[in-house]
Design a protein around this motif. Structure first.
Motif, PDB file in Angstrom:
ATOM      1  N   GLY A 104       0.843  -1.184   0.000  1.00  0.00           N
ATOM      2  CA  GLY A 104       0.000   0.000   0.000  1.00  0.00           C
ATOM      3  C   GLY A 104       0.881   1.238   0.000  1.00  0.00           C
ATOM      4  O   GLY A 104       1.749   1.399  -0.863  1.00  0.00           O
ATOM      5  N   LEU A 105       0.675   2.119   0.962  1.00  0.00           N
ATOM      6  CA  LEU A 105       1.447   3.360   1.041  1.00  0.00           C
ATOM      7  C   LEU A 105       2.785   3.108   1.722  1.00  0.00           C
ATOM      8  O   LEU A 105       2.829   2.683   2.874  1.00  0.00           O
ATOM      9  CB  LEU A 105       0.660   4.408   1.833  1.00  0.00           C
ATOM     10  CG  LEU A 105      -0.727   4.769   1.289  1.00  0.00           C
ATOM     11  CD1 LEU A 105      -1.438   5.711   2.253  1.00  0.00           C
ATOM     12  CD2 LEU A 105      -0.628   5.395  -0.097  1.00  0.00           C
ATOM     13  N   VAL A 106       3.864   3.381   1.013  1.00  0.00           N
ATOM     14  CA  VAL A 106       5.211   3.194   1.556  1.00  0.00           C
ATOM     15  C   VAL A 106       5.977   4.497   1.366  1.00  0.00           C
ATOM     16  O   VAL A 106       6.002   5.062   0.266  1.00  0.00           O
ATOM     17  CB  VAL A 106       5.950   2.043   0.854  1.00  0.00           C
ATOM     18  CG1 VAL A 106       7.314   1.823   1.508  1.00  0.00           C
ATOM     19  CG2 VAL A 106       5.116   0.763   0.901  1.00  0.00           C
ATOM     20  N   LEU A 107       6.609   4.964   2.424  1.00  0.00           N
ATOM     21  CA  LEU A 107       7.271   6.267   2.401  1.00  0.00           C
ATOM     22  C   LEU A 107       8.619   6.167   1.677  1.00  0.00           C
ATOM     23  O   LEU A 107       9.680   6.066   2.283  1.00  0.00           O
ATOM     24  CB  LEU A 107       7.468   6.791   3.820  1.00  0.00           C
ATOM     25  CG  LEU A 107       7.896   8.263   3.927  1.00  0.00           C
ATOM     26  CD1 LEU A 107       6.902   9.182   3.232  1.00  0.00           C
ATOM     27  CD2 LEU A 107       8.060   8.657   5.388  1.00  0.00           C
ATOM     28  N   ALA A 135      -5.507   4.685   4.294  1.00  0.00           N
ATOM     29  CA  ALA A 135      -5.048   3.527   5.073  1.00  0.00           C
ATOM     30  C   ALA A 135      -5.676   3.515   6.457  1.00  0.00           C
ATOM     31  O   ALA A 135      -5.600   4.505   7.185  1.00  0.00           O
ATOM     32  CB  ALA A 135      -3.521   3.554   5.188  1.00  0.00           C
ATOM     33  N   ASP A 136      -6.256   2.401   6.825  1.00  0.00           N
ATOM     34  CA  ASP A 136      -6.858   2.290   8.150  1.00  0.00           C
ATOM     35  C   ASP A 136      -5.846   2.516   9.270  1.00  0.00           C
ATOM     36  O   ASP A 136      -6.197   2.993  10.348  1.00  0.00           O
ATOM     37  CB  ASP A 136      -7.498   0.903   8.319  1.00  0.00           C
ATOM     38  CG  ASP A 136      -8.746   0.740   7.464  1.00  0.00           C
ATOM     39  OD1 ASP A 136      -9.207   1.741   6.882  1.00  0.00           O
ATOM     40  OD2 ASP A 136      -9.260  -0.391   7.368  1.00  0.00           O
ATOM     41  N   ILE A 137      -4.596   2.180   9.017  1.00  0.00           N
ATOM     42  CA  ILE A 137      -3.560   2.332  10.034  1.00  0.00           C
ATOM     43  C   ILE A 137      -3.137   3.790  10.201  1.00  0.00           C
ATOM     44  O   ILE A 137      -2.431   4.144  11.142  1.00  0.00           O
ATOM     45  CB  ILE A 137      -2.349   1.439   9.690  1.00  0.00           C
ATOM     46  CG1 ILE A 137      -1.510   1.143  10.919  1.00  0.00           C
ATOM     47  CG2 ILE A 137      -1.523   2.033   8.569  1.00  0.00           C
ATOM     48  CD1 ILE A 137      -0.447   0.089  10.704  1.00  0.00           C
ATOM     49  N   PHE A 151      -1.057  -8.830   0.287  1.00  0.00           N
ATOM     50  CA  PHE A 151      -1.291  -7.400   0.468  1.00  0.00           C
ATOM     51  C   PHE A 151      -0.677  -6.959   1.789  1.00  0.00           C
ATOM     52  O   PHE A 151      -0.998  -7.503   2.846  1.00  0.00           O
ATOM     53  CB  PHE A 151      -2.788  -7.104   0.443  1.00  0.00           C
ATOM     54  CG  PHE A 151      -3.411  -7.277  -0.907  1.00  0.00           C
ATOM     55  CD1 PHE A 151      -3.532  -6.201  -1.772  1.00  0.00           C
ATOM     56  CD2 PHE A 151      -3.843  -8.521  -1.330  1.00  0.00           C
ATOM     57  CE1 PHE A 151      -4.079  -6.360  -3.035  1.00  0.00           C
ATOM     58  CE2 PHE A 151      -4.391  -8.698  -2.589  1.00  0.00           C
ATOM     59  CZ  PHE A 151      -4.509  -7.614  -3.440  1.00  0.00           C
ATOM     60  N   VAL A 152       0.217  -5.990   1.707  1.00  0.00           N
ATOM     61  CA  VAL A 152       0.861  -5.420   2.896  1.00  0.00           C
ATOM     62  C   VAL A 152       0.557  -3.933   2.825  1.00  0.00           C
ATOM     63  O   VAL A 152       1.330  -3.141   2.291  1.00  0.00           O
ATOM     64  CB  VAL A 152       2.369  -5.700   2.903  1.00  0.00           C
ATOM     65  CG1 VAL A 152       2.972  -5.284   4.247  1.00  0.00           C
ATOM     66  CG2 VAL A 152       2.650  -7.171   2.626  1.00  0.00           C
ATOM     67  N   ASP A 153      -0.637  -3.554   3.341  1.00  0.00           N
ATOM     68  CA  ASP A 153      -1.180  -2.249   2.970  1.00  0.00           C
ATOM     69  C   ASP A 153      -1.810  -1.463   4.112  1.00  0.00           C
ATOM     70  O   ASP A 153      -2.487  -0.467   3.878  1.00  0.00           O
ATOM     71  CB  ASP A 153      -2.218  -2.423   1.853  1.00  0.00           C
ATOM     72  CG  ASP A 153      -3.391  -3.309   2.261  1.00  0.00           C
ATOM     73  OD1 ASP A 153      -3.638  -3.467   3.469  1.00  0.00           O
ATOM     74  OD2 ASP A 153      -4.062  -3.837   1.360  1.00  0.00           O
ATOM     75  N   GLY A 154      -1.611  -1.892   5.344  1.00  0.00           N
ATOM     76  CA  GLY A 154      -2.129  -1.120   6.465  1.00  0.00           C
ATOM     77  C   GLY A 154      -3.652  -0.940   6.456  1.00  0.00           C
ATOM     78  O   GLY A 154      -4.158   0.033   6.978  1.00  0.00           O
TER      79      GLY A 154
END
Length: 262
Positions: free
Chosen positions: A187-190, A221-223, A253-256
């Motif tokens: 998912g979102l990765v900085l 992202a839910d996280i 899926f590794v997406d928070g």
């Protein structure tokens, strides 16, 4: 925990920055030798030297544009000189920004070559090396956008979906040779790309790029935050290891919590 990676040879594309660099470092920390492929020669070589010194492994930086046949051939040759690949991380890629109605054929082709044909060519070239060593692992870094698209980047969405399907097909073809293929959809990765874009978008409104990214995280992202590249790398390293021996032909899926379906 011994992950069984000591002495393995891992090839990582897009290996000098972001997720690719974090994965290379994570594998090296477990004792794997690494080949970092990237377009920028100086950065690839510098990061390889740093990783070798930090972890006591062999590390090689290879200047290669894997969207080209010449680039993939260079990576395959480098892996062979290193003793043959045990692990391939097809990570090289970048986001896009266009509409279907306006994007020219050339842009579609460029992303197809980068996101799909690079993985096809490198797999074709490195599977024989893995076969000769008794097996191996191939991980393809796609994206949550392969199944849950973002509207502003249709070319990225489509080519990442193709990479996910390629993973499934290749997994079926090579598992009989002891080669496990899987796909990871982050998912979102900085990454530096996200930070660069955020700085550009906020340059005329005060420059609060971190606040902009926090807003993106809260929306999607839910996280409520971005992952670090290192968090993503932990998952990749596990999938490369003996501890993931029954993981074949899957997409993870590794997406928070970003994915909104089941």
């Amino acid at each position: 925990m011994d992950l069984g990676l000591k002495g393995k040879v891992a090839v990582v594309t897009g290996g000098s920055v972001g997720i690719g660099l974090a994965v290379a470092e994570g594998l090296a920390a477990e004792g794997a030798d690494v080949v970092l492929a990237a377009r920028g020669k100086e950065r690839a070589e510098a990061e390889a030297a740093r990783i070798a010194a930090a972890h006591g492994v062999r590390a090689l930086g290879v200047a290669a544009d894997v969207a080209t046949l010449a680039g993939t051939d260079a990576v395959i040759a480098a892996a062979g000189e290193f003793g043959g690949a045990d692990i391939l991380i097809n990570n090289a890629g970048t986001g896009s920004n266009e509409t279907i109605m306006q994007a020219p054929d050339e842009k579609w082709q460029a992303y197809w070559d980068l996101h799909v044909m690079a993985a096809v060519r490198l797999s074709r070239g490195l599977v024989p090396q893995m076969r000769a060593k008794g097996g191996g692992v191939i991980l393809n870094n796609a994206s949550i956008c392969a199944v849950q698209p973002l509207s502003y980047e249709p070319i990225y969405n489509v080519t990442k979906a193709a990479l996910m399907m390629f993973s499934k097909n290749l997994a079926t073809e090579v598992i009989g040779e002891g080669i496990r293929v899987n796909c990871v959809n982050p998912g979102l990765v900085l990454t530096p790309d996200w930070m660069k874009t955020a700085k550009q978008l906020t340059a005329d409104t005060g420059g609060d790029w971190e606040g902009h990214l926090q807003g993106v995280a809260e929306e999607y992202a839910d996280i409520k935050r971005f992952a670090s590249p290192e968090e993503m790398a932990h998952f990749f390293v596990f999938l490369c290891s003996d501890k993931a021996s029954y993981s074949v032909g899957s997409t993870y899926f590794v997406d928070g919590g970003m994915l909104k379906t089941v």
